[in-house]
Design a protein around this motif. Structure first.
Motif, mmCIF file in Angstrom:
data_model
loop_
_atom_site.group_PDB
_atom_site.id
_atom_site.type_symbol
_atom_site.label_atom_id
_atom_site.label_comp_id
_atom_site.label_asym_id
_atom_site.label_seq_id
_atom_site.Cartn_x
_atom_site.Cartn_y
_atom_site.Cartn_z
ATOM 1 N N GLU A 172 -3.373 10.963 -17.655
ATOM 2 C CA GLU A 172 -4.793 10.888 -17.529
ATOM 3 C C GLU A 172 -4.636 9.676 -16.897
ATOM 4 O OE1 GLU A 172 -7.736 13.700 -18.978
ATOM 5 O OE2 GLU A 172 -8.896 11.647 -18.516
ATOM 6 N N ALA A 173 -3.975 8.924 -17.609
ATOM 7 C CA ALA A 173 -4.160 7.298 -18.500
ATOM 8 C C ALA A 173 -3.746 6.240 -16.905
ATOM 9 C CB ALA A 173 -3.914 7.088 -19.445
ATOM 10 N N GLY A 174 -2.991 7.096 -16.476
ATOM 11 C CA GLY A 174 -2.124 6.830 -15.519
ATOM 12 C C GLY A 174 -2.888 6.591 -14.353
ATOM 13 N N MET A 175 -3.664 7.766 -14.214
ATOM 14 C CA MET A 175 -4.563 8.371 -12.412
ATOM 15 C C MET A 175 -5.425 7.332 -12.446
ATOM 16 S SD MET A 175 -4.753 9.775 -9.970
ATOM 17 C CE MET A 175 -3.254 11.260 -9.690
ATOM 18 N N LYS A 176 -5.782 7.140 -13.614
ATOM 19 C CA LYS A 176 -7.430 6.695 -13.964
ATOM 20 C C LYS A 176 -6.998 4.980 -13.661
ATOM 21 C CE LYS A 176 -10.317 9.067 -17.132
ATOM 22 N NZ LYS A 176 -10.807 9.138 -18.172
ATOM 23 N N TYR A 177 -5.636 4.421 -14.207
ATOM 24 C CA TYR A 177 -5.591 2.937 -14.097
ATOM 25 C C TYR A 177 -4.983 2.772 -12.294
ATOM 26 C CZ TYR A 177 -3.420 -1.722 -15.630
ATOM 27 O OH TYR A 177 -3.112 -2.643 -15.773
ATOM 28 N N PHE A 178 -4.642 3.740 -12.032
ATOM 29 C CA PHE A 178 -3.813 3.666 -10.484
ATOM 30 C C PHE A 178 -5.416 3.671 -9.842
ATOM 31 C CE2 PHE A 178 -3.106 5.654 -6.618
ATOM 32 C CZ PHE A 178 -2.646 5.068 -5.938
ATOM 33 N N ILE A 179 -6.385 4.470 -9.905
ATOM 34 C CA ILE A 179 -7.301 4.222 -8.965
ATOM 35 C C ILE A 179 -8.208 2.533 -9.108
ATOM 36 C CG2 ILE A 179 -9.343 5.678 -8.659
ATOM 37 C CD1 ILE A 179 -8.142 8.343 -9.041
ATOM 38 N N LEU A 180 -8.463 3.075 -9.860
ATOM 39 C CA LEU A 180 -9.513 1.592 -10.281
ATOM 40 C C LEU A 180 -8.551 -0.175 -10.077
ATOM 41 C CD1 LEU A 180 -11.526 2.421 -13.456
ATOM 42 C CD2 LEU A 180 -12.304 1.707 -11.240
ATOM 43 N N GLY A 181 -6.924 0.535 -10.837
ATOM 44 C CA GLY A 181 -6.116 -0.773 -9.894
ATOM 45 C C GLY A 181 -5.778 -1.146 -8.870
ATOM 46 N N GLY A 182 -5.882 -0.438 -7.917
ATOM 47 C CA GLY A 182 -5.613 -0.152 -6.277
ATOM 48 C C GLY A 182 -7.578 -0.362 -5.793
ATOM 49 N N PHE A 183 -8.393 -0.085 -6.740
ATOM 50 C CA PHE A 183 -10.087 -0.149 -6.127
ATOM 51 C C PHE A 183 -10.219 -1.792 -6.711
ATOM 52 C CE2 PHE A 183 -14.744 -0.816 -7.207
ATOM 53 C CZ PHE A 183 -14.492 0.243 -6.326
ATOM 54 N N ALA A 184 -9.379 -2.232 -7.576
ATOM 55 C CA ALA A 184 -9.367 -3.669 -7.715
ATOM 56 C C ALA A 184 -8.663 -4.498 -7.356
ATOM 57 C CB ALA A 184 -9.140 -4.501 -9.740
ATOM 58 N N SER A 185 -7.277 -4.197 -6.931
ATOM 59 C CA SER A 185 -6.431 -5.240 -5.651
ATOM 60 C C SER A 185 -7.455 -5.568 -3.820
ATOM 61 C CB SER A 185 -5.184 -4.050 -5.505
ATOM 62 O OG SER A 185 -4.306 -3.714 -6.252
ATOM 63 N N ALA A 186 -8.195 -3.947 -3.981
ATOM 64 C CA ALA A 186 -8.508 -4.010 -2.788
ATOM 65 C C ALA A 186 -9.596 -5.479 -2.476
ATOM 66 C CB ALA A 186 -8.866 -3.218 -2.018
ATOM 67 N N PHE A 187 -10.146 -5.844 -3.991
ATOM 68 C CA PHE A 187 -11.605 -6.496 -3.320
ATOM 69 C C PHE A 187 -10.618 -7.934 -3.735
ATOM 70 C CE2 PHE A 187 -14.363 -3.670 -4.811
ATOM 71 C CZ PHE A 187 -15.447 -4.020 -4.875
ATOM 72 N N LEU A 188 -9.831 -8.293 -4.551
ATOM 73 C CA LEU A 188 -8.888 -9.438 -4.833
ATOM 74 C C LEU A 188 -8.443 -10.111 -3.623
ATOM 75 C CD1 LEU A 188 -7.430 -11.304 -7.271
ATOM 76 C CD2 LEU A 188 -5.444 -10.117 -6.503
ATOM 77 N N ALA A 241 1.080 -1.460 -0.229
ATOM 78 C CA ALA A 241 0.127 0.129 -0.024
ATOM 79 C C ALA A 241 1.018 0.579 0.043
ATOM 80 C CB ALA A 241 -0.819 -0.020 1.150
ATOM 81 N N ALA A 242 2.102 1.531 0.970
ATOM 82 C CA ALA A 242 2.726 2.521 0.875
ATOM 83 C C ALA A 242 3.093 2.341 -0.488
ATOM 84 C CB ALA A 242 4.062 2.095 1.756
ATOM 85 N N ALA A 243 3.941 1.634 -1.587
ATOM 86 C CA ALA A 243 4.532 1.624 -2.495
ATOM 87 C C ALA A 243 3.123 1.900 -3.302
ATOM 88 C CB ALA A 243 4.849 0.488 -3.119
ATOM 89 N N GLU A 244 2.281 1.724 -3.523
ATOM 90 C CA GLU A 244 1.498 1.959 -4.270
ATOM 91 C C GLU A 244 1.059 3.392 -4.292
ATOM 92 O OE1 GLU A 244 -1.864 -0.932 -5.833
ATOM 93 O OE2 GLU A 244 -2.423 0.232 -3.552
ATOM 94 N N VAL A 245 0.814 4.166 -3.416
ATOM 95 C CA VAL A 245 0.918 5.121 -2.919
ATOM 96 C C VAL A 245 1.543 6.159 -3.176
ATOM 97 C CG1 VAL A 245 0.364 7.380 -0.858
ATOM 98 C CG2 VAL A 245 -1.042 5.375 -0.840
ATOM 99 N N VAL A 246 2.794 5.970 -3.044
ATOM 100 C CA VAL A 246 4.357 7.003 -3.897
ATOM 101 C C VAL A 246 3.826 7.219 -5.367
ATOM 102 C CG1 VAL A 246 6.556 6.619 -4.124
ATOM 103 C CG2 VAL A 246 5.912 6.450 -1.979
ATOM 104 N N VAL A 247 3.540 5.774 -6.356
ATOM 105 C CA VAL A 247 3.373 5.908 -6.981
ATOM 106 C C VAL A 247 2.165 7.013 -7.763
ATOM 107 C CG1 VAL A 247 2.816 4.615 -9.263
ATOM 108 C CG2 VAL A 247 4.596 4.071 -7.706
ATOM 109 N N GLY A 248 0.838 6.597 -6.769
ATOM 110 C CA GLY A 248 0.127 7.716 -6.508
ATOM 111 C C GLY A 248 0.027 9.292 -6.745
ATOM 112 N N LEU A 249 0.907 9.447 -5.611
ATOM 113 C CA LEU A 249 1.332 10.852 -5.708
ATOM 114 C C LEU A 249 1.971 11.084 -6.200
ATOM 115 C CD1 LEU A 249 1.706 10.479 -1.751
ATOM 116 C CD2 LEU A 249 -0.230 11.368 -2.851
ATOM 117 N N ALA A 250 3.027 10.227 -7.116
ATOM 118 C CA ALA A 250 3.663 11.199 -8.374
ATOM 119 C C ALA A 250 3.526 10.964 -9.760
ATOM 120 C CB ALA A 250 4.845 9.190 -8.404
ATOM 121 N N ILE A 251 1.830 10.279 -10.098
ATOM 122 C CA ILE A 251 1.482 10.762 -11.151
ATOM 123 C C ILE A 251 0.179 12.064 -10.812
ATOM 124 C CG2 ILE A 251 -0.497 10.015 -12.212
ATOM 125 C CD1 ILE A 251 0.551 7.019 -11.983
ATOM 126 N N LEU A 252 -0.004 12.156 -9.649
ATOM 127 C CA LEU A 252 -1.202 13.061 -9.394
ATOM 128 C C LEU A 252 0.086 15.066 -9.164
ATOM 129 C CD1 LEU A 252 -3.406 13.949 -7.715
ATOM 130 C CD2 LEU A 252 -2.764 13.736 -6.393
#
Lengths: 101, 481
Positions: free
Chosen positions: B152-168, A70-81
């Motif tokens: 924008e594509a990266g952001m969308k992929y990131f959010i929905l990918g994280g959402f999917a990971s949580a389900f998994l 989760a920490a690694a994921e947030v780092v990537v997300g914030l970098a994209i943001l």
């Protein structure tokens, strides 16, 4: 009445649902990030409860992995943001709408 | 307990090359970019050689986390093929689109995740491998940092990918709660005495959440909504890589999980997957019909193809899984080829993805137009191409296993899809190019990708026998003799 693993599981399911609804309805990207984190931590709670109930350590082991990921994921997300913010100063998910059709 | 290190030799090689290329990147200048690309390609080739060299069925190792059996090693070859082609495209993309040199490193990391996912026999390993793959893909999608649509594509992929990971993950937690283990084999053994098990509903709910997570990752209806945006916005080499490699990894892992851990519910998940297959291929084809952007059309087409592949999962059994593996190879070749052509058309800041940009291409770049026409015919499933045989094997597996109605729906879908594929080919051959059309430049690595994929598409279309035998040997550890 004592707390059983079922109680923890129900709490975890409620937290998971709140997080999931948050991802779907909130528009601020930061809040969406936090909702995803909440979903992952809800799962952590049930993993710990199950591990305790089963008297095994491997469930708690997975929790440690999940926290690291989760920490690694947030780092990537914030970098994209940050990269997005340089192009257009907004954190509103509704303004990320160039791709459609 | 002894740990058999050579079991993970292909993964270790990829990891070593990740570190080497990163080291060169840290030291190097602008010129080292090409060197990193070639080194990454060398790593992919070596890992492929190692997969073949260590061919054989070993018992699960690393505390029962991974098994390098024939199935996992064969899957490695599919992922490495996609990765090698993507790296070749990357050698051109770093110059033409100013992509950062990290793309080579990230492609290798994502490949490492795919290979671990293909060999994982434990749900912990499945989750970790899937996250290694996904996080690398989020970064790759957003790697064209000066283009808004890539970010924008990266952001969308990131959010929905994280959402999917949580389900998994929630699915994994429920399965663990019901059976007390993460090991696929032990879950399968416990499920045999299922109705004695008090927690059967929890196990079923876990399977549903697991399926939702995977459906997000491989873009199945109703969890496909992110796909068109992400595939259109990502750089073409990344779209090619994730639509071929990442999708293949998801399917390979899903087959192993369903077959090893949930064989006793085959009728139930077979039925659910059959419905998903119908929805996915129909939705993908309908949405693709109206697209003017060739890249976005290919994104919808990849959803439709995922639908065809799910048919092979739904019918299960030996024939179904063999047809899925064959389809994944054929799809990798023709799809990466098509995206290589899309990339060749584009220039920095000008994607040139509209149908109008392809009009009359035969007079401007005959070779490229012929290759694109071949890929379109193959994706549509015209005979003498790999795409035809891939569809034929999936559909005939469906008929043999008693899902004839599913095959009928799929054939109707294939006919509909021919319209939008052949429209591209017709525009290239029979249209007049616009006077102001941008010149198209094809460099050596990109030309090699297009040539290799088109030759392989034709070759597999006329002489598939050796590959089919190879696949039959590869699925043996999964389904027995």
């Amino acid at each position: 009445m004592s707390l059983s693993s079922l109680h923890y599981f129900i709490l975890s399911a409620i937290l998971f649902t709140i997080g999931g609804i948050g991802v779907l309805v909130r528009r601020n990207v930061f809040v969406i990030f936090m909702c995803v984190e909440m979903m992952l931590n809800a799962v952590n709670l049930s993993l710990i409860a199950f591990a305790r109930y089963l008297n095994k350590a491997d469930g708690q082991l997975l929790v440690l992995f999940v926290m690291a990921i989760a920490a690694a994921e947030v780092v990537v997300g914030l970098a994209i943001l940050v990269a997005l913010h340089r192009k257009r100063p907004t954190t509103d998910a509704d303004e990320m709408n160039v791709l459609r059709g | 307990m002894a740990i058999d290190l050579q079991v993970l030799a292909p993964e270790a090689i990829i990891l070593a090359f990740v570190l080497i290329t990163l080291f060169i990147y840290a030291l190097g200048s602008k010129r080292s970019t090409t060197l990193m690309g070639w080194l990454a390609l060398a790593g992919v080739v070596l890992a492929g050689a190692a997969s073949l060299y260590y061919w054989g069925d070993t018992a699960p190792t690393f505390q029962g986390m991974v098994a390098a059996d024939g199935y996992g090693l064969f899957a490695n070859l599919v992922f490495l093929l996609a990765a090698g082609l993507a790296i070749l495209m990357g050698l051109e993309a770093v110059r033409r689109f100013d992509l950062p040199a990290e793309v080579f490193v990230l492609v290798l990391i994502a490949t490492l995740g795919m290979m671990l996912l293909g060999s994982a026999v434990n749900l912990v390993a499945v989750f970790l491998a899937l996250e290694i793959l996904s996080i690398a893909l989020y970064v790759l999608t957003a790697s064209e940092r000066d283009e808004w649509r890539s970010l924008e594509a990266g952001m969308k992929y990131f959010i929905l990918g994280g959402f999917a990971s949580a389900f998994l993950l929630f699915g994994i937690a429920m399965i663990y709660g019901a059976t007390g283990t993460f090991s696929l084999a032990e879950i399968g053994a416990k499920g045999g005495s299922l109705w004695a098990l008090r927690d059967a509903p929890l196990l079923a709910a876990g399977l549903v959440f697991l399926l939702i997570g995977f459906a997000f990752k491989v873009a199945l209806v109703p969890f496909q909504m992110w796909t068109p945006d992400v595939y259109e916005g990502a750089p073409s080499l990344v779209t090619a890589f994730m639509s071929a490699g990442a999708k293949a990894a998801g399917f390979v892992a899903l087959i192993r999980i369903l077959e090893t851990a949930f064989p006793y519910w085959r009728a139930e998940w077979g039925w659910v997957l059959a419905v998903i297959a119908v929805l996915t291929m129909s939705w993908g084809n309908m949405a693709a019909l109206g697209q003017r952007s060739v890249k976005r059309m290919l994104a919808y087409s990849s959803i439709a193809h995922a639908g065809y592949i799910v048919i092979g999962l739904a019918v299960a059994a030996r024939t179904g899984y063999a047809s899925v593996l064959f389809y994944l190879i054929c799809y990798t070749l023709m799809n990466v080829g098509a995206f290589a052509v899309v990339m060749a058309m584009g220039r920095k800041g000008e994607p040139n993805e509209d149908l109008d940009d392809y009009t009359g291409l035969i007079r401007r770049k005959p070779g490229l137009a012929l290759a694109m026409a071949l890929f379109m015919l193959a994706l549509a499933g015209i005979p003498l191409t790999a795409g035809f045989l891939a569809k034929l094997y999936v559909f005939s597996a469906a008929v043999v296993e008693g899902y004839a109605w599913l095959a009928a729906v799929a054939i109707v879908n294939a006919v509909i899809s021919a319209y939008y594929y052949l429209r591209v080919a017709a525009r290239m051959f029979f249209g007049e190019a616009r006077a102001e059309a941008a010149p198209v430049h094809v460099s050596a690595p990109l030309g090699f990708v297009v040539a290799l994929t088109s030759l392989a598409t034709v070759f597999l279309g006329v002489y598939p026998a050796p590959l089919l035998e190879f696949i039959q040997a590869a699925i043996r550890p999964l389904v027995g003799f």
